[in-house]
Design a protein around this motif. Structure first.
Motif, PDB file in Angstrom:
ATOM      1  N   LYS A  86     -68.585  50.227-108.153  1.00  0.00           N
ATOM      2  CA  LYS A  86     -67.519  51.223-108.245  1.00  0.00           C
ATOM      3  C   LYS A  86     -66.295  50.777-107.446  1.00  0.00           C
ATOM      4  O   LYS A  86     -65.151  50.906-107.921  1.00  0.00           O
ATOM      5  CB  LYS A  86     -68.019  52.567-107.721  1.00  0.00           C
ATOM      6  N   ALA A  87     -66.511  50.240-106.254  1.00  0.00           N
ATOM      7  CA  ALA A  87     -65.384  49.785-105.425  1.00  0.00           C
ATOM      8  C   ALA A  87     -64.659  48.625-106.086  1.00  0.00           C
ATOM      9  O   ALA A  87     -63.420  48.560-106.068  1.00  0.00           O
ATOM     10  CB  ALA A  87     -65.881  49.381-104.045  1.00  0.00           C
ATOM     11  N   GLU A  88     -65.406  47.697-106.700  1.00  0.00           N
ATOM     12  CA  GLU A  88     -64.783  46.520-107.303  1.00  0.00           C
ATOM     13  C   GLU A  88     -63.926  46.874-108.509  1.00  0.00           C
ATOM     14  O   GLU A  88     -63.039  46.108-108.882  1.00  0.00           O
ATOM     15  CB  GLU A  88     -65.856  45.501-107.687  1.00  0.00           C
ATOM     16  N   ARG A  89     -64.184  48.015-109.140  1.00  0.00           N
ATOM     17  CA  ARG A  89     -63.330  48.435-110.260  1.00  0.00           C
ATOM     18  C   ARG A  89     -61.965  48.903-109.778  1.00  0.00           C
ATOM     19  O   ARG A  89     -61.009  48.969-110.568  1.00  0.00           O
ATOM     20  CB  ARG A  89     -64.014  49.551-111.054  1.00  0.00           C
ATOM     21  N   GLU A  90     -61.843  49.238-108.491  1.00  0.00           N
ATOM     22  CA  GLU A  90     -60.599  49.770-107.939  1.00  0.00           C
ATOM     23  C   GLU A  90     -59.766  48.724-107.208  1.00  0.00           C
ATOM     24  O   GLU A  90     -58.623  48.979-106.850  1.00  0.00           O
ATOM     25  CB  GLU A  90     -60.904  50.931-106.979  1.00  0.00           C
ATOM     26  N   VAL A  91     -60.326  47.555-106.939  1.00  0.00           N
ATOM     27  CA  VAL A  91     -59.619  46.526-106.176  1.00  0.00           C
ATOM     28  C   VAL A  91     -59.552  45.248-107.012  1.00  0.00           C
ATOM     29  O   VAL A  91     -60.060  45.181-108.131  1.00  0.00           O
ATOM     30  CB  VAL A  91     -60.327  46.242-104.830  1.00  0.00           C
ATOM     31  N   SER A  92     -58.913  44.244-106.450  1.00  0.00           N
ATOM     32  CA  SER A  92     -58.912  42.918-107.044  1.00  0.00           C
ATOM     33  C   SER A  92     -59.670  41.987-106.110  1.00  0.00           C
ATOM     34  O   SER A  92     -59.893  42.316-104.946  1.00  0.00           O
ATOM     35  CB  SER A  92     -57.472  42.418-107.227  1.00  0.00           C
ATOM     36  N   PRO A 125     -54.537  45.545-105.344  1.00  0.00           N
ATOM     37  CA  PRO A 125     -53.740  45.067-106.480  1.00  0.00           C
ATOM     38  C   PRO A 125     -52.276  44.877-106.069  1.00  0.00           C
ATOM     39  O   PRO A 125     -51.735  45.634-105.266  1.00  0.00           O
ATOM     40  CB  PRO A 125     -53.894  46.185-107.514  1.00  0.00           C
ATOM     41  N   GLY A 126     -51.648  43.847-106.619  1.00  0.00           N
ATOM     42  CA  GLY A 126     -50.242  43.580-106.306  1.00  0.00           C
ATOM     43  C   GLY A 126     -49.985  42.118-106.040  1.00  0.00           C
ATOM     44  O   GLY A 126     -50.823  41.246-106.306  1.00  0.00           O
ATOM     45  N   ARG A 127     -48.807  41.822-105.509  1.00  0.00           N
ATOM     46  CA  ARG A 127     -48.366  40.451-105.256  1.00  0.00           C
ATOM     47  C   ARG A 127     -48.927  39.946-103.937  1.00  0.00           C
ATOM     48  O   ARG A 127     -48.872  40.642-102.915  1.00  0.00           O
ATOM     49  CB  ARG A 127     -46.836  40.405-105.213  1.00  0.00           C
ATOM     50  N   HIS A 128     -49.462  38.719-103.944  1.00  0.00           N
ATOM     51  CA  HIS A 128     -50.029  38.110-102.740  1.00  0.00           C
ATOM     52  C   HIS A 128     -49.635  36.627-102.682  1.00  0.00           C
ATOM     53  O   HIS A 128     -49.160  36.057-103.671  1.00  0.00           O
ATOM     54  CB  HIS A 128     -51.558  38.249-102.728  1.00  0.00           C
ATOM     55  N   GLU A 129     -49.858  36.051-101.510  1.00  0.00           N
ATOM     56  CA  GLU A 129     -49.536  34.633-101.332  1.00  0.00           C
ATOM     57  C   GLU A 129     -50.649  33.970-100.530  1.00  0.00           C
ATOM     58  O   GLU A 129     -51.018  34.423 -99.450  1.00  0.00           O
ATOM     59  CB  GLU A 129     -48.210  34.471-100.590  1.00  0.00           C
ATOM     60  N   GLU A 147     -54.708  41.690-110.056  1.00  0.00           N
ATOM     61  CA  GLU A 147     -54.822  42.822-110.960  1.00  0.00           C
ATOM     62  C   GLU A 147     -56.083  43.619-110.648  1.00  0.00           C
ATOM     63  O   GLU A 147     -57.123  43.053-110.286  1.00  0.00           O
ATOM     64  CB  GLU A 147     -54.854  42.340-112.413  1.00  0.00           C
ATOM     65  N   ARG A 148     -55.996  44.922-110.803  1.00  0.00           N
ATOM     66  CA  ARG A 148     -57.115  45.815-110.507  1.00  0.00           C
ATOM     67  C   ARG A 148     -58.340  45.445-111.351  1.00  0.00           C
ATOM     68  O   ARG A 148     -58.271  45.301-112.560  1.00  0.00           O
ATOM     69  CB  ARG A 148     -56.705  47.259-110.802  1.00  0.00           C
ATOM     70  N   GLY A 149     -59.476  45.287-110.662  1.00  0.00           N
ATOM     71  CA  GLY A 149     -60.732  45.015-111.341  1.00  0.00           C
ATOM     72  C   GLY A 149     -60.882  43.608-111.876  1.00  0.00           C
ATOM     73  O   GLY A 149     -61.860  43.310-112.559  1.00  0.00           O
ATOM     74  N   ARG A 150     -59.930  42.706-111.548  1.00  0.00           N
ATOM     75  CA  ARG A 150     -59.987  41.348-112.073  1.00  0.00           C
ATOM     76  C   ARG A 150     -59.936  40.329-110.945  1.00  0.00           C
ATOM     77  O   ARG A 150     -59.438  40.606-109.860  1.00  0.00           O
ATOM     78  CB  ARG A 150     -58.844  41.090-113.051  1.00  0.00           C
ATOM     79  N   GLU A 151     -60.432  39.135-111.245  1.00  0.00           N
ATOM     80  CA  GLU A 151     -60.472  38.066-110.251  1.00  0.00           C
ATOM     81  C   GLU A 151     -59.326  37.087-110.467  1.00  0.00           C
ATOM     82  O   GLU A 151     -58.970  36.764-111.606  1.00  0.00           O
ATOM     83  CB  GLU A 151     -61.808  37.318-110.338  1.00  0.00           C
ATOM     84  N   SER A 152     -58.745  36.620-109.375  1.00  0.00           N
ATOM     85  CA  SER A 152     -57.717  35.582-109.417  1.00  0.00           C
ATOM     86  C   SER A 152     -58.340  34.262-108.974  1.00  0.00           C
ATOM     87  O   SER A 152     -59.096  34.222-108.007  1.00  0.00           O
ATOM     88  CB  SER A 152     -56.547  35.940-108.487  1.00  0.00           C
ATOM     89  N   MET A 153     -58.030  33.194-109.683  1.00  0.00           N
ATOM     90  CA  MET A 153     -58.501  31.856-109.337  1.00  0.00           C
ATOM     91  C   MET A 153     -57.356  31.120-108.649  1.00  0.00           C
ATOM     92  O   MET A 153     -56.329  30.841-109.270  1.00  0.00           O
ATOM     93  CB  MET A 153     -58.943  31.103-110.590  1.00  0.00           C
ATOM     94  N   VAL A 154     -57.503  30.818-107.383  1.00  0.00           N
ATOM     95  CA  VAL A 154     -56.426  30.237-106.580  1.00  0.00           C
ATOM     96  C   VAL A 154     -56.844  28.842-106.118  1.00  0.00           C
ATOM     97  O   VAL A 154     -57.930  28.673-105.554  1.00  0.00           O
ATOM     98  CB  VAL A 154     -56.112  31.123-105.353  1.00  0.00           C
ATOM     99  N   GLY A 155     -55.993  27.862-106.353  1.00  0.00           N
ATOM    100  CA  GLY A 155     -56.246  26.500-105.901  1.00  0.00           C
ATOM    101  C   GLY A 155     -55.177  26.039-104.924  1.00  0.00           C
ATOM    102  O   GLY A 155     -53.986  26.197-105.196  1.00  0.00           O
TER     103      GLY A 155
END
Length: 316
Positions: A86-92, A125-129, A147-155
């Motif tokens: 439930k928590a992971e659906r609300e965050v990124s 959710p939002g802009r990050h660096e 994005e909410r509920g989604r994973e970002s792949m950062v290299g």
């Protein structure tokens, strides 16, 4: 038998939770977890944070409670896992791979660790660096949108700093300047030097654009492969599987995919920038190397009531 400080605080949290006093429950569970970071204490703290509308904090503590699920009762496992979903659906959340494991990694200026090749973090959710730093290497910065509920792949790919420039040779006290011979005139009937330069520059720019486009396509393929690999890891082992040494092999493959994708993206940008420079230099030759027998291109500024600009005139 006397209960410990942590157990006393946990008992207060349980009483407050059953009464629906979530603020009191959160404070008591936090005290218990700080005194003794047991998985059960972390899980109850996470559920209370979720009830208070703090899903990112909840996800972190619930994930921590499930690192060693065998230490929990089956009922507690089910509650904590359901709360985490439930928590992971609300965050990124983001998987951060870094080419130099000894580098320190930051998200929005806050350190998330050093000494690992891959990190997993929850984010609002939002802009990050993301930033990777290591002495002797150029910092790599990666801005991204979570994005909410989604994973970002950062290299993060760190390159060694270039060596300092060599000292210039000493200037002689006196020097003789040889006269410069005038440039030979263009051979009648053949293309002028300016024409040859322009044709070559435009060809180079076209090749750079084609090469950059190829790199973009290849990077998109790698990005899809990395997303598929990450989804497979999450489906089989959970979102934070790469924190465990048990999944070092699939997570190592994921890290290589992310690094290859970012290398291709950098190559694409380099190709496009090189193409732009070559094209700009080729066009600028109209100013300094016009066709023989034709007037050079002139640039004249102008101003009008609603703006202004530059007028180019000539023939080519």
């Amino acid at each position: 038998m006397m209960r410990s400080e942590a157990e006393e605080a946990f008992a207060r949290g349980e009483k407050a939770r059953r009464a629906g006093r979530w603020q009191d429950a959160e404070a008591a569970y936090r005290a218990a977890w700080k005194a003794d970071p047991r998985p059960e204490f972390a899980g109850e703290l996470g559920l209370s944070e979720l009830a208070l509308g703090r899903p990112r904090d909840a996800a972190e503590h619930l994930r921590e409670s499930l690192v060693y699920p065998e230490t929990l009762q089956p009922a507690a496992q089910r509650r904590f896992r359901a709360g985490l979903e439930k928590a992971e659906r609300e965050v990124s959340f983001a998987t951060v791979a870094v080419s130099r494991p000894e580098a320190e990694v930051f998200i929005d200026g806050q350190s998330i660790g050093r000494g690992q090749g891959m990190y997993f973090v929850y984010l609002d959710p939002g802009r990050h660096e993301a930033r990777g730093t290591l002495e002797g290497y150029v910092d790599d910065v990666y801005p991204f949108e979570a994005e909410r509920g989604r994973e970002s792949m950062v290299g993060l790919h760190l390159e060694p700093k270039p060596p300092p420039p060599a000292a210039p040779p000493p200037v002689a006290s006196a020097s003789i300047v040889a006269p410069v011979a005038p440039a030979p005139a263009a051979t009648p009937g053949g293309p002028s030097a300016g024409t040859v330069f322009r044709v070559g520059g435009i060809a180079l720019a076209s090749a750079g654009i084609a090469l950059g486009t190829g790199f973009v396509v290849a990077a998109a393929v790698r990005d899809g492969d990395a997303e598929a690999q990450a989804a497979q890891i999450r489906e089989r082992n959970g979102a934070a599987a790469c924190l465990s040494k048990a999944y070092a092999e699939p997570c190592g493959v994921l890290r290589e995919m992310i690094d290859a994708r970012d290398t291709l993206k950098a190559a694409a940008w380099g190709s496009f920038i090189g193409a732009g420079v070559a094209g700009a230099v080729a066009l600028s030759s109209l100013l300094w190397a016009p066709e023989p027998g034709k007037r050079a291109v002139r640039a004249a500024p102008f101003a009008a009531a609603h703006g202004g600009g530059v007028i180019f005139s000539g023939s080519w």
